[in-house]
Design a protein around this motif. Structure first.
Motif, mmCIF file in Angstrom:
data_model
loop_
_atom_site.group_PDB
_atom_site.id
_atom_site.type_symbol
_atom_site.label_atom_id
_atom_site.label_comp_id
_atom_site.label_asym_id
_atom_site.label_seq_id
_atom_site.Cartn_x
_atom_site.Cartn_y
_atom_site.Cartn_z
ATOM 1 N N ASP A 132 13.984 13.966 -6.599
ATOM 2 C CA ASP A 132 14.999 14.046 -5.542
ATOM 3 C C ASP A 132 15.756 15.362 -5.531
ATOM 4 O O ASP A 132 16.407 15.696 -4.542
ATOM 5 N N LYS A 182 12.744 10.128 -11.113
ATOM 6 C CA LYS A 182 13.291 10.037 -9.754
ATOM 7 C C LYS A 182 14.332 11.127 -9.504
ATOM 8 O O LYS A 182 14.357 11.753 -8.433
ATOM 9 N N SER A 193 9.617 8.715 -4.345
ATOM 10 C CA SER A 193 10.992 8.431 -4.741
ATOM 11 C C SER A 193 11.357 6.975 -4.460
ATOM 12 O O SER A 193 11.995 6.314 -5.279
#
Length: 267
Positions: A266, A262, A58
Motif C-alpha cells: 500500500d 500489506k 492488497s
C-alpha cells in the motif's frame, strides 16, 4: 462498485475512446488527447502503486488478515496452556517478534540450561499431517484426526553450561508426541562454542567430534542420560508445551507477515 474500481476502468477505457475520436480530429487534437490520457494514467499509478495488481493483492491480504485475527480473537489473548506454563515459574521464554526461533532458559544448581527450537518445522510438517489425517478418516468423533494434528515433530537443541567449568554440553533432540528423542550429545571443551553464533564459532564446530548416535549407546547409559534430562525439566510437560507454543507463535508471526506485506504494497 467501489470508486477505486470505477477509476481503474475509466483509466483503461479512456485511451481507447481518445484514439477512436482522434481519427476525425487534427494533429493538435490528437496530441492533446494523448497528453490527457497520460496524465490520467499517471494519477492512477500513483494512487495504486506501480502495478495494476496491487489493489487486488492488497484486498486479498486484508481479507486474510481479518479472517486470521477473528480466529485468534475466539480464544483468550494468552492461551491457557501458556498461562499455566508461566505460572510454574521454571522456564523463562525468550520470544522475539518476526524471529523464527524461540529460546527457553532456566538455572539448575550451578548450571545454565538453554533450549532453542524453531517454528520453521511446523511449516513443512503441518501440511503433511493434515493430509495424513484426511486420509485416515475415523468413525465417531474423529479423535484419531485430532491426535495426528497435535504431533508435529520439532527439533530442539539443549545447551548446558556451568559457572565452575569452561566446558559445555550440546544435546540435539526431537520433540514429538509428548517426549524428547535424543539424537546425539556433543561435549565442547570451550563452552562458548555451544552458544556462539558467529561464523568463526561455526567453523570451529565443524571439526569437533559430535558424539555417537544416542540410540547406539549402552541401554544403561541411555537410561541415565534420560534421568539426567528429567531432573532438569526436560520432561513430558515440556515436550507437550513446545509444539503448542510453536503453533501459537507461527499463527502470530503469520498475522505480522500479512500486516507487513500489506503495508509495503500500500505504501
Amino acid at each position: 462498485m467501489s470508486a477505486i474500481r470505477v477509476l481503474r476502468q475509466l483509466s483503461t477505457v479512456s485511451p481507447r475512446a481518445v484514439v477512436s475520436r482522434s481519427t476525425s480530429l487534427g494533429v493538435r487534437a490528437r496530441l492533446a488527447s494523448v497528453q490527457v490520457s497520460s496524465r490520467a494514467f499517471s494519477v492512477s499509478a500513483r494512487s495504486f502503486g506501480q502495478g495494476t495488481a496491487d489493489v487486488s493483492l492488497s484486498n486479498k491480504l486484508l481479507e486474510e488478515m481479518k479472517y486470521e485475527k477473528e480466529s485468534m480473537a475466539d480464544s483468550a489473548k494468552e492461551p491457557e496452556f501458556l498461562q499455566e506454563f508461566k505460572a510454574q515459574g521454571r522456564w523463562q521464554i525468550e520470544d522475539t517478534p518476526f524471529n523464527d526461533e524461540v529460546t527457553l532458559t532456566r538455572k539448575f544448581g550451578n548450571e545454565n540450561l538453554r533450549i532453542t527450537f524453531s517454528i520453521v518445522d511446523i511449516r513443512g510438517e503441518q501440511e503433511d499431517f493434515d493430509n495424513e489425517a484426511a486420509s485416515e478418516e475415523t468413525d465417531g468423533d474423529g479423535s484419531q484426526e485430532e491426535e495426528v494434528l497435535n504431533t508435529y515433530p520439532i527439533r530442539a537443541s539443549l545447551t548446558v553450561t556451568k559457572s565452575s567449568t569452561p566446558g559445555s554440553l550440546a544435546i540435539d533432540m526431537m520433540c514429538q508426541e509428548g517426549q524428547f528423542v535424543v539424537d546425539n550429545i556433543t561435549y565442547y571443551k570451550q563452552g562458548s562454542l555451544a552458544t556462539d553464533l558467529t561464523a568463526e564459532a561455526d567453523w570451529k564446530r565443524r571439526g569437533i567430534y559430535m558424539g555417537p548416535q544416542f540410540d547406539t549407546l549402552d541401554i544403561g547409559l541411555q537410561e541415565d542420560f534420560d534421568k539426567f534430562l528429567q531432573e532438569r525439566g526436560i520432561d513430558q510437560s515440556l515436550a507437550l508445551f513446545i509444539p503448542d507454543f510453536a503453533e501459537h507463535k507461527e499463527q502470530g508471526e503469520y498475522v505480522r507477515w500479512l500486516e507487513g506485506v500489506k503495508g509495503f504494497i500500500d505504501a
